[in-house]
Design an enzyme around this catalytic site. Structure first.
Site, mmCIF file in Angstrom:
data_model
loop_
_atom_site.group_PDB
_atom_site.id
_atom_site.type_symbol
_atom_site.label_atom_id
_atom_site.label_comp_id
_atom_site.label_asym_id
_atom_site.label_seq_id
_atom_site.Cartn_x
_atom_site.Cartn_y
_atom_site.Cartn_z
ATOM 1 N N CYS A 177 42.718 48.408 37.553
ATOM 2 C CA CYS A 177 43.309 48.491 36.322
ATOM 3 C C CYS A 177 44.684 49.887 36.688
ATOM 4 O O CYS A 177 45.800 49.579 36.285
ATOM 5 C CB CYS A 177 42.731 49.471 35.224
ATOM 6 S SG CYS A 177 41.324 48.129 34.370
ATOM 7 N N THR A 178 43.997 50.867 38.542
ATOM 8 C CA THR A 178 44.737 51.907 38.483
ATOM 9 C C THR A 178 45.760 51.090 39.396
ATOM 10 O O THR A 178 46.698 51.892 39.457
ATOM 11 C CB THR A 178 43.978 53.074 39.406
ATOM 12 O OG1 THR A 178 43.404 53.009 39.074
ATOM 13 C CG2 THR A 178 44.854 53.744 39.737
#
EC number: 1.11.1.24
Length: 154
Positions: A46-47
């Site tokens: 996600c990052t």
């Protein structure tokens, strides 16, 4: 009901990382919306995905398109993550009722308690023009987003 290309996007109102309410309907008639569901703040994939958006924001967000990223994380978590990573687009909390927006888009897993990776390009009229759904461990190829945005602009 499953959201598909050509169907109306379900409207919603959620709080962003600053606690302000944002509705999909706020953009209707004004801007298209690139809606990006992700499982968890502070997680690796996600990052990486949202940092790619941050680092090339003008490819995804401009005068005609708004990026909205959604997870089931509470506002406090997404606030800390947005500050840490320098995200300059809204992160929205689908925390309560837990996953209700993700469920309306067909990406929420009630068994796991989070939304999978779902990407929806919604035009100014509120119609879904592009979508992709990926599993939680499957990173997305953002070239598909760029292509869909170019098609929408044409």
């Amino acid at each position: 009901m499953t959201v598909e290309v050509g169907s109306p996007a379900p409207d919603f109102t959620l709080k962003n990382q600053d606690g302000q309410e944002i509705s999909l309907g706020d953009f209707k008639g004004q801007k298209a919306v690139l809606l990006v569901f992700y499982p968890f703040a502070f997680s690796g994939i996600c990052t990486g995905e949202l940092c790619s958006v941050r680092d090339d924001l003008s490819s995804f967000q401009n005068d005609d398109v708004q990026v909205l990223a959604i997870s089931c994380d509470p506002v406090e978590s997404i606030r800390a993550w947005a500050r840490q990573e320098g995200y300059e687009f809204p992160l929205l909390s689908d925390f309560w009722p837990h996953g209700a927006v993700g469920e309306s888009y067909g990406v929420f897993s009630s068994d796991l308690g989070f939304s999978f990776r779902g990407t929806f390009l919604i035009d100014k009229d509120g119609i879904v023009q592009f979508l992709e759904r990926n599993g939680p461990g499957d990173a997305r190829d953002q070239q598909g987003w760029r292509d869909a945005l170019q098609d929408l602009a044409a």
